[in-house]
Design an enzyme around this catalytic site. Structure first.
Site, PDB file in Angstrom:
ATOM      1  CD  GLN A   1      -3.496   0.327  -1.160  1.00  0.00           C
ATOM      2  OE1 GLN A   1      -3.941   0.879  -2.728  1.00  0.00           O
ATOM      3  NE2 GLN A   1      -3.728   0.937   0.115  1.00  0.00           N
TER       4      GLN A   1
ATOM      5  CB  THR B   1     -28.205  -7.783  10.693  1.00  0.00           C
ATOM      6  OG1 THR B   1     -28.899  -8.392  11.091  1.00  0.00           O
ATOM      7  CG2 THR B   1     -29.107  -7.403   9.613  1.00  0.00           C
TER       8      THR B   1
ATOM      9  CB  CYS C   1      -3.972   2.556   9.360  1.00  0.00           C
ATOM     10  SG  CYS C   1      -5.252   1.662   7.626  1.00  0.00           S
TER      11      CYS C   1
ATOM     12  CG  HIS D   1     -11.716   2.134   1.909  1.00  0.00           C
ATOM     13  ND1 HIS D   1     -10.867   3.321   1.947  1.00  0.00           N
ATOM     14  CD2 HIS D   1     -11.787   0.962   3.119  1.00  0.00           C
ATOM     15  CE1 HIS D   1     -10.034   2.800   2.687  1.00  0.00           C
ATOM     16  NE2 HIS D   1     -10.790   1.394   3.038  1.00  0.00           N
TER      17      HIS D   1
ATOM     18  CG  ASN E   1      -0.309  -0.520   2.501  1.00  0.00           C
ATOM     19  OD1 ASN E   1       0.827  -1.017   2.534  1.00  0.00           O
ATOM     20  ND2 ASN E   1      -0.219   0.941   3.786  1.00  0.00           N
TER      21      ASN E   1
END
Length: 394
Positions: free
Chosen positions: A180, A238, A326, A202, A152
């Protein structure tokens, strides 16, 4: 400041309009719980199955081998912990690399506290593991190898097919973090002998908070989340129906446009790299050519701090990073850059620019216009630069 140039697609992407359009009905009229038995719920279950099929098609696997998660980090945790706990009677040794995402590294460090042994493979100056090092690290107690598909930070694409072949021969499970890689390079889990693969929505123009884990059929793996019988009793909770629908649509688009997207990103990447390397005392981190992610650029500017570069670029409307999103709050240099052999003082001057769907040649030209004067100004303020000049090493 009116102009905004986004060059941090490795951190996250926007949601494509066609992806959002497909998602919206599942927030409003198509809201049934897939675990229920009436027609409204059957409709949502069918939507999940369709998305599962799109992910499976992209990876060349069966749709029943795809399990939806809350993101890439959860998928990494599940793959590594799940295999470790389910097969600890066979062995307690795991092999990974020193440049993995922290979702893998921190999981391995956690397992070390639980009595597992982990070998962290070195990488070379471009970020590649040594295949002989991998072979030599395998013991009769090795149960899992986890090597990321593409890095990444520096974009290095590992020899995944070769790693998979070794693991298959040794009867060791092979997991790859492909967060990635998805949408940038072709992935075939059968051809590459991949047993488990993690991905996140994302990074490919789907929403945040949704990901998937591929688990090869027949593999025994412990559950990470317990509760209900969702995801064929392997991942309770769920389902995030709109997110899953968005992931399914986004990965379908990415798969259909893979070659044209890679061609565009490679052209812009190489132009950006060539321009940045014209700045004196600048080095490229990671490989050149087809062994690097198409949209990844990572350089170090000597004698200055990466944070100062980011602040200056932000003032010019350019969104970039100094490494993984991150760890953006950390003052320590990138563990990836240290692993490829950079000294602390050079690793601190890193800049990552990552390209994506809306990137243009005009944006690349703009970045190449604003960066040189920024670097010049910051170096003039730097004691390291002053010391360097005093030594006469011009």
């Amino acid at each position: 400041m009116n102009k905004v140039v986004y060059m941090d697609y490795a951190a996250t992407t926007f949601v494509k309009p066609e992806v959002l359009e497909e998602m919206i009905p599942y927030y409003t009229e198509k809201f049934g719980n897939p675990s229920s038995f009436y027609a409204v719920s059957r409709e949502t279950k069918m939507a999940i199955d369709k998305a599962r099929g799109n992910v499976a098609k992209t990876l060349n696997c069966d749709l029943n081998e795809i399990y939806f998660t809350g993101g890439g980090s959860e998928a990494d945790n599940w793959a590594i912990k799940g295999i470790a706990y389910a097969h600890r009677n066979k062995g307690n040794h795991i092999i990974t690399s020193k440049i993995e995402h922290h979702a893998v590294l921190h999981t391995c460090q956690y397992l070390e506290k639980q009595g597992f042994e982990v070998t962290y493979l070195d990488v070379d100056s471009e970020g590649f593991i040594n295949i002989d090092d991998l072979k030599n690290a395998i013991t009769d107690r090795t149960i899992l190898v986890s090597i990321m598909f593409a890095n990444n930070e520096i974009g290095t694409i590992q020899p995944i097919k070769e790693i998979g072949a070794i693991c298959k021969e040794k009867k060791i499970f092979f997991h790859t973090d492909a967060v990635q890689a998805i949408g940038n390079v072709k992935i075939d889990v059968k051809e590459m002998n991949i047993d488990l693969l993690s991905l996140a929505g994302h990074k490919i123009y789907a929403p945040k908070g949704v990901g998937a884990l591929y688990i090869r059929k027949g593999i025994r793996i412990d559950n990470l989340i317990h509760g209900g019988s969702q995801e064929r009793a392997r991942r309770a909770g769920t389902e995030n129906i709109p997110g899953i629908v968005g992931l399914g649509k986004a990965i379908e688009i990415a798969n259909n446009n893979l070659e044209s997207h890679a061609e565009k990103m490679t052209f812009l990447r190489d132009k950006l790299i060539d321009g940045l390397l014209k700045v004196p005392y600048t080095r490229l981190n990671g490989p050149k050519g087809d062994k690097r992610l198409p949209g990844n650029v990572n350089v170090c500017f000597e004698f200055i701090e990466g944070e100062s570069i980011l602040l200056s670029l932000d003032f010019e409307g350019v969104c970039a990073s100094s490494g993984s999103a991150c760890t953006s709050g950390s003052l320590d240099p990138s563990h990836v850059l240290l692993a490829i052999g950079l000294p602390h003082e050079i690793a601190h001057g890193s800049l990552r620019l990552t390209l994506g769907e809306n990137s243009t040649e005009e944006e690349v030209d703009y970045v190449l216009e604003v960066i040189p004067p920024i670097i010049k100004r910051l170096r003039e303020m730097s004691p390291l630069w002053e010391d360097f000049l005093k030594k006469g090493d011009k």
